[in-house]
Scaffold this active site. Structure first.
Site, PDB file in Angstrom:
ATOM      1  N   SER A 520       0.875  -6.847   6.643  1.00 31.29           N
ATOM      2  CA  SER A 520       0.886  -8.307   6.733  1.00 31.29           C
ATOM      3  C   SER A 520      -0.350  -8.749   7.532  1.00 31.29           C
ATOM      4  O   SER A 520      -1.466  -8.474   7.118  1.00 31.29           O
ATOM      5  CB  SER A 520       2.195  -8.789   7.351  1.00 31.29           C
ATOM      6  OG  SER A 520       2.380 -10.155   7.138  1.00 31.29           O
ATOM      7  N   HIS A 632       8.116  -8.470   0.696  1.00 31.70           N
ATOM      8  CA  HIS A 632       7.288  -8.309   1.892  1.00 31.70           C
ATOM      9  C   HIS A 632       7.937  -7.398   2.931  1.00 31.70           C
ATOM     10  O   HIS A 632       7.251  -6.866   3.805  1.00 31.70           O
ATOM     11  CB  HIS A 632       7.027  -9.691   2.496  1.00 31.70           C
ATOM     12  CG  HIS A 632       5.881  -9.746   3.454  1.00 31.70           C
ATOM     13  ND1 HIS A 632       4.584  -9.492   3.074  1.00 31.70           N
ATOM     14  CD2 HIS A 632       5.841 -10.022   4.785  1.00 31.70           C
ATOM     15  CE1 HIS A 632       3.779  -9.610   4.122  1.00 31.70           C
ATOM     16  NE2 HIS A 632       4.518  -9.925   5.173  1.00 31.70           N
TER      17      HIS A 632
END
Length: 658
Positions: A520, A632
């Site tokens: 991320s 994610h």
């Protein structure tokens, strides 16, 4: 007998112990144990019961399901929880004496949350409902349905982990009578409502609702106090920001909750707020503490951890979590301003509940070499009793490396905190490669908690450096805000200063065998690093950002997160491009492995695709691994087999180049 090295497959052996909830009389409690099932490739979460006096633990549910949100009835005779055993998350109820659980709801879209009514005969709930329908309607027939076009009207139309948001569907609040199953709607309209709390006298309800006509740039959810009989509303707070976890004091005179303003956008410190019901006075109980309320620790083993924002005792004292200096500690507060820590340093309290008389807490606690178990804490003396030992066998079997806490000077002479792990089996006089790990967020933190991935790298023979550069939580408001508008600036300098510090202070680190990885924001920073220095010999970027220009339009948060973090939007393409690692692809000389989930809506896979194709076209050493049906959060709650594959890919890449 010598201990063996930790392996990637040990991820399946780690048990996650979470969500302790104490009964109203304080004599018993429940908690949840979650396991990763390798054969079924799923997570299963089971409900457990514990007798406080004897610490006797009994498993109460055995079905292959995920149990969450256990709550005692006010009279302590029943327990309700949410389970997905019927595919959707539904409410189940069981006797506090044990026995089979009974399904209470059968809603088409499941249940989001629930609260017991003080009468113990009714449960309040929040659940998604299509506009114009009721919870008693029969479910729509969906089999063999032709595909339909999805008409997008709003900018907030998709979410990571969810996908496209259902059309004309809103979260409403209702109640259900346990004996008869009678359901009554409490809210209506084309707005999402969040159920927060019910007063002990059963007369008032706290809920959140944003009734703005357009919510694309609306970042608030006013918290309201509702008279249940008249539905008259009083505003508790309606500032821009996020507020939740409300709970009434035992005398119903006060409502405490957690929340953060948008003063520094999503980098603002969270606080504990207390609202006086009779006067409407609102105070910030923690405004004198320069650290965020709540748990901001990043880790990869604590599945389903969901701690309360704040807990009252009968004496109108409060307890809450605070992320401070790399720890997550339990804190005490009184209404007259007395505040102090109620748990020690160097650990991660990731779940807790407090006995109503304030004598003890149940807490789930981890540290850097301890995955986490359930403890009873004497709040007067600090003495603790171990209640569970689910991870004891693994701890006794594998060699774990205890990190060394370090502090060094970053940019502007700021103190930067972090940890350094030596390789498992370290021998004096030998040289070892070093891997630098970078956390996501950026407004999270590495903490004094167990991290399987970091232990695995150490077991593979690498030193591991992980630090909290500016932008990380748990230090100060100025520190966490300093990364905004400066991605790739001071944060990059802080990380590289950490590498320099470790190389200077530790002659066992081989400066010619350095690796770097992160996910991320950590993936962005990995991309940035390899475009700005060639001192690393291998890099792995995960669920990363490479191009802020395209990120603005494709991420589920891109159109507002980009200006919050980079400081501009599509009106200044040059600034976005200057902050994009893709711009510096020609400088990359470090072999780069790109890992990305195909269903990642937060950092969409096109970010990894752009980087891979660009580097490949330039003849760079790179590889691209795509993870199907994954979002994610792959590294934390993704499919177990793909989590293992991910770890194998990382360690294989470093083995090849380091």
């Amino acid at each position: 007998m010598a201990k063996r090295k930790l392996e990637a497959t040990d991820l399946f052996k780690i048990q996650s112990i979470t969500n302790p909830v104490i009964s109203p009389d304080g004599n018993e409690a429940v908690f949840i144990r979650t396991e990763m099932h390798k054969k079924d490739n799923k997570y299963y979460a089971y409900l457990y019961h514990v007798k406080i006096e004897t610490s006797e633990v009994t498993q109460w549910t055995h079905a292959k399901e995920k149990v969450s949100s256990p709550k005692w009835s006010a009279d302590g005779k029943q327990l309700a929880f949410i389970s997905n055993r019927d595919d959707k998350n539904q409410i189940y109820i069981m006797s506090a004496k044990g026995g089979e659980a009974k399904q209470l709801t059968k809603f088409e879209k499941g249940v989001s949350s629930f609260i017991w009514s003080p009468c113990s005969k009714k449960i309040w709930f929040s659940a998604s409902l299509k506009d114009g329908r009721s919870w008693t309607d029969e479910a729509e027939e969906k089999e063999d349905k032709l595909p339909e076009a999805y008409v997008v009207d709003n900018m907030k139309y998709h979410n990571d982990g969810v996908g496209l948001l259902p059309k004309d569907t809103y979260r409403q609040i209702g109640s259900i009578v346990i004996a008869s199953g009678e359901i009554k709607a409490f809210t209506e309209g084309t707005f999402n409502h969040s159920l927060q709390a019910i007063s002990h006298d059963g007369k008032k309800l706290v809920m959140g609702v944003n009734r703005d006509e357009s919510q694309d740039f609306s970042f608030h959810e006013p918290m309201l106090l509702i008279d249940i009989e008249t539905k008259k509303e009083s505003v508790i707070i309606e500032e821009d920001g996020h507020f939740g976890g409300a709970t009434f004091s035992s005398d119903d005179q006060y409502i405490a909750f957690g929340g953060m303003l948008h003063t520094f956008k999503n980098a603002t410190h969270a606080e504990v707020y207390v609202y006086e019901v009779s006067t409407g006075k609102l105070q910030i109980l923690t405004e004198g503490i320069d650290a965020p309320v709540g748990d901001y620790a990043g880790a990869d083993i604590q599945q389903g951890a969901n701690a309360p924002d704040v807990v009252w005792t009968n004496q109108n004292h409060l307890y809450f979590q605070l992320s401070t200096m790399g720890d997550v500690r339990l804190y005490f507060a009184s209404l007259d301003g007395e505040i102090y820590p109620a748990s020690p340093e160097n650990e991660h309290v990731y779940g807790y509940d407090i006995a109503r008389n304030g004598t003890y807490a149940l807490a789930t606690i981890s540290n850097t070499i301890f995955p986490g178990e359930l403890f009873k804490l004497n709040l007067a003396t600090g003495e603790r009793i171990t209640i569970t030992n689910f991870n004891e066998e693994l701890i006794n079997e594998v060699e774990l490396v205890e990190p060394e806490a370090i502090v060094y000077k970053g940019l502007n002479d700021w103190d930067v905190h972090g940890w350094l792990m030596k390789p498992a089996g370290y021998q004096e006089g030998q040289k070892y490669p070093l891997v630098v790990e970078i956390h996501g967020g950026p407004h999270t933190m590495y903490a004094n908690t167990f991290f399987h991935e970091l232990q695995l790298l150490a077991a593979q023979g690498y030193g591991v450096l992980y630090v909290n550069p500016r932008g990380s939580h748990s230090y100060s408001q100025h520190f966490v805000d300093a990364v905004r508008g400066d991605y790739g600036g001071g944060d990059y300098e802080d990380i590289m200063a950490g590498v320099d510090y470790v190389l200077k202070e530790n002659d066992w680190v081989d400066e010619k065998r350095l690796g770097v990885t992160g996910g991320s924001y950590g993936g962005f920073m990995t991309n940035w690093i390899v475009g700005h220095t060639n001192r690393f010999n291998a890099a792995v970027t995960q669920r990363s950002i490479s191009n802020w220009i395209s990120f603005y339009g494709v991420s589920d948060i891109g159109y507002y997160f980009t200006p919050w973090q980079i400081g501009t939007d599509m009106t200044n393409i040059d600034k976005l491009w200057d902050a994009s690692p893709l711009k510096y692809a020609a400088n990359v000389e470090t072999p780069l492995l790109i890992l990305h989930s195909e269903n990642d809506y937060r950092c969409p896979i096109e970010q990894g695709q752009q980087l891979y194709i660009t580097l490949k076209a330039m003849g760079k050493e790179t590889s691209f691994v795509r993870f199907p049906q994954s979002d994610h959060n792959l590294s934390r709650v993704g499919f177990p087999n793909l989590r293992q594959t991910r770890l194998d890919q990382i360690t294989s890449w470093f083995a090849k180049y380091l």
